[in-house]
Design a protein around this motif. Sequence first.
Motif, mmCIF file in Angstrom:
data_model
loop_
_atom_site.group_PDB
_atom_site.id
_atom_site.type_symbol
_atom_site.label_atom_id
_atom_site.label_comp_id
_atom_site.label_asym_id
_atom_site.label_seq_id
_atom_site.Cartn_x
_atom_site.Cartn_y
_atom_site.Cartn_z
ATOM 1 N N THR A 51 0.958 -1.179 0.222
ATOM 2 C CA THR A 51 -0.054 0.011 0.023
ATOM 3 C C THR A 51 0.718 1.320 -0.013
ATOM 4 N N GLY A 52 2.224 0.869 -0.010
ATOM 5 C CA GLY A 52 2.973 2.427 0.317
ATOM 6 C C GLY A 52 3.562 2.760 -1.035
ATOM 7 N N LEU A 53 4.756 3.739 -0.637
ATOM 8 C CA LEU A 53 5.491 4.021 -1.689
ATOM 9 C C LEU A 53 7.020 3.239 -1.703
ATOM 10 N N THR A 54 7.605 3.561 -2.702
ATOM 11 C CA THR A 54 8.961 2.806 -2.961
ATOM 12 C C THR A 54 10.388 3.471 -2.293
ATOM 13 N N THR A 55 9.967 3.429 -1.153
ATOM 14 C CA THR A 55 11.292 4.264 -0.249
ATOM 15 C C THR A 55 12.318 3.081 0.205
ATOM 16 N N ILE A 56 13.020 2.755 -0.731
ATOM 17 C CA ILE A 56 13.933 1.619 -0.634
ATOM 18 C C ILE A 56 15.057 2.081 -0.117
ATOM 19 N N GLY A 57 15.423 3.211 -0.217
ATOM 20 C CA GLY A 57 16.705 4.086 0.585
ATOM 21 C C GLY A 57 16.637 4.259 2.145
ATOM 22 N N GLN A 58 15.455 4.595 2.332
ATOM 23 C CA GLN A 58 15.073 4.653 4.084
ATOM 24 C C GLN A 58 15.100 3.312 4.525
#
Length: 745
Positions: free
Chosen positions: A83-90
């Motif tokens: 359901t979220g965003l692609t915040t792979i760095g965080q």
Amino acid sequence: MPVLLFLIDTSASMNQRTHLGTTYLDVAKGAVETFMKLRGRDPASRGDRYMLVNYEDVPFGIKAGWKESHATFMTELRNLQATGLTTIGQSLRTAFDLLNLNRLVTGIDNYGQGRNPFFLEPAIIIAITDGNKLTSGGGVQDELHLPLTTPLPGSELTKEPFRWDQRLFALVLRIPGNTSVEPEPLGGVPPDDSPITPMCEVTGGRSYSVFSQRMLNQCLESLVQKIQSGVVINFEKTGPDPPPLEAEALKSGLQPWHCCHKLIYVRPNPKTGVPIGHWPIPEAFWPDQNSPTLPPRSAHPHVRFSCLDAEPMVIDKVPFDKYELEPSPLTQYILERKSPHTCWQVFVCNSAKYSDLGQPFGYLKASTALNCVNLFVMPYNYPVLLPLLDDLIKVHKFKPTIKWRQSFENYLKTMPPYYIGSLRKALRIMGAPNLLADNMEYGLSYSVVSYLKKLSQQSKIEYDRLIALIGKKPPSEAGIKVRWRGGGISLAQRRDFIQQLQSLTGDVPTLELNPKEFQGFHLALLNKGLKPQSFRNPYDIPRSHLLDQLSRMRRNLLNTSVCTLRGQDSDQFHSVPIAQMGNYQDFLKAAPQPLRDADPEQPKRLHTFGNPFKLDKKGMMIDEADEFVTGPQNKGKRPGDSSSMPGGGPKRRRCMSPLLRLGRAYTTNCIMTIRILNLDLSVLFSDILASFLGTFLLYIIHDVKTLDFKTVLFYISAAPTQLSFSNLTNLLQNHLPLVESYSLV
């Protein structure tokens, strides 16, 4: 104990479906379970620790950490939703911080005192993603960036967020939505071109571009083989190339074996299961006792090797460490030279006090069988120390002269101070423990030691704080805040947009929009806990159900049998999702508190939700021959205890069989167990016995789980005057050719 951390992409793009009908998130969950099954075949997997992290914010993105059990890991894995965003760095930063949370407390990194390969906590991060654009609250990013700020204490002591015993592998799902007509390419799985690939290569791992389920299984089997105990080292050539062999042509320029970024295997001790070592890899700086801080180190040590052939040096009583190198172009080049009796010395730049290259601390050498290349870690500047120790053992017989002591003291001045502890242990093993003074400094200033102790305490506090937050659900958002992105031209002010409106409407539009008008507004979110009000709120009606809803509303309006209109559809009022139909515990929690019992001494009756005939089996005693016979088990009492037998005899067990409640006066019950010699004769013998017993034989039991098919049980109920058991015994003796054994209970 290797740590296996799964980083699962839970962005909304993981809901896309493959040609198999499953979503990418379902494929990722199945890949984790398959990996665990493949890993479970190895006996060494008993010490594995599994962790689970997704793309949510800290600490809600940590689903299973250091304290969670295997059952919690599997439950959280099944409950993941995209359901979220692609915040792979965080998320990557969160994964690395979770792994590094306890390292300062245990002292694995040993900052400022050399790198010990045998002090390690091997970890593998397996990221499963779809490789789409990197999206976050700030927009779309083309490159992968990890946050620079982190709450982890001591993160400034290492330049990179990872450590040398942590590797990142990525499974990038590229499975198409339609079945491909082209045949799958054979051979190895190629790396992917997504932004996560450079990060994998930096840590010593790699990425896999997965186009089918077969390739996914191939990647999982490869990842299982990657679970090795070891650390990653950067090997770089220094000085000229070695002379070429006779069949080898002279090559100019940079060669692949000049710089390799590979793993060295740190094998555990077979007896203890823990790696054992003696000598560290030197730091890339000379320790200064007057320095208040430590310079940050790189995650992977840069080890330079000289291609000048040297003679391997080993003394019997002086310990050394031996590590095998992972296959690489460097190991292939050394093995092709077929020189198992020569070695190449290794250095760490700036490790010495007055030399940029430093002094050798070991060497690279091919094995005698020419099947691998080993890194031998020796004492610092071993070409000077080993001859001194050899003279001490063979010439001076552990009684050093003044000249020898002077040479030894000169060597100590060129050795980094943090080698003193390892050298003292080696001398103790040799039998010369008094050569070093006890008051020698280790090279760290008082301020640095105090700072490291402070970081250790802060890490412990942060560890306890994070562990307490894992498992908590994020607070529900009241709404989505509208943000004004200043600096750019709004859509209403763009000339091409105005021209497009003019071409559609034919008139010149006059748009007077204030971009700051809705700043600070909150958009309401859909409350999933509320049931839809399809008769009152048109936004609760799905688009595909509009026509059906019109028919329901027409019937509700034109229904003459009811005086008042209903405010909700009865079907929707009573409809419950299938996944929540058996959730009886939540119903009990929401139910009002019942009144107290009028008779508190009366035992409370437990609810039998799901089975009205449910009985408490804790107090039941099941007999193998009669599953209906129940009774309380007298636990903890000896058979001869008189308190358990009131009236001088055992308490009669209550028979639960409805066949025995016929109202007849019978006094004798017995179970006859007969074992037939031949399986085919069991039915014949049952008929003979049934004709003899007549109505006194209640039932014949043929299928008992604990008995084989040759055993027949007869349940008999009769009075002694009606049936003589001596006659029954005579009958059995007359048919002994058919009977192997019998018993009466």
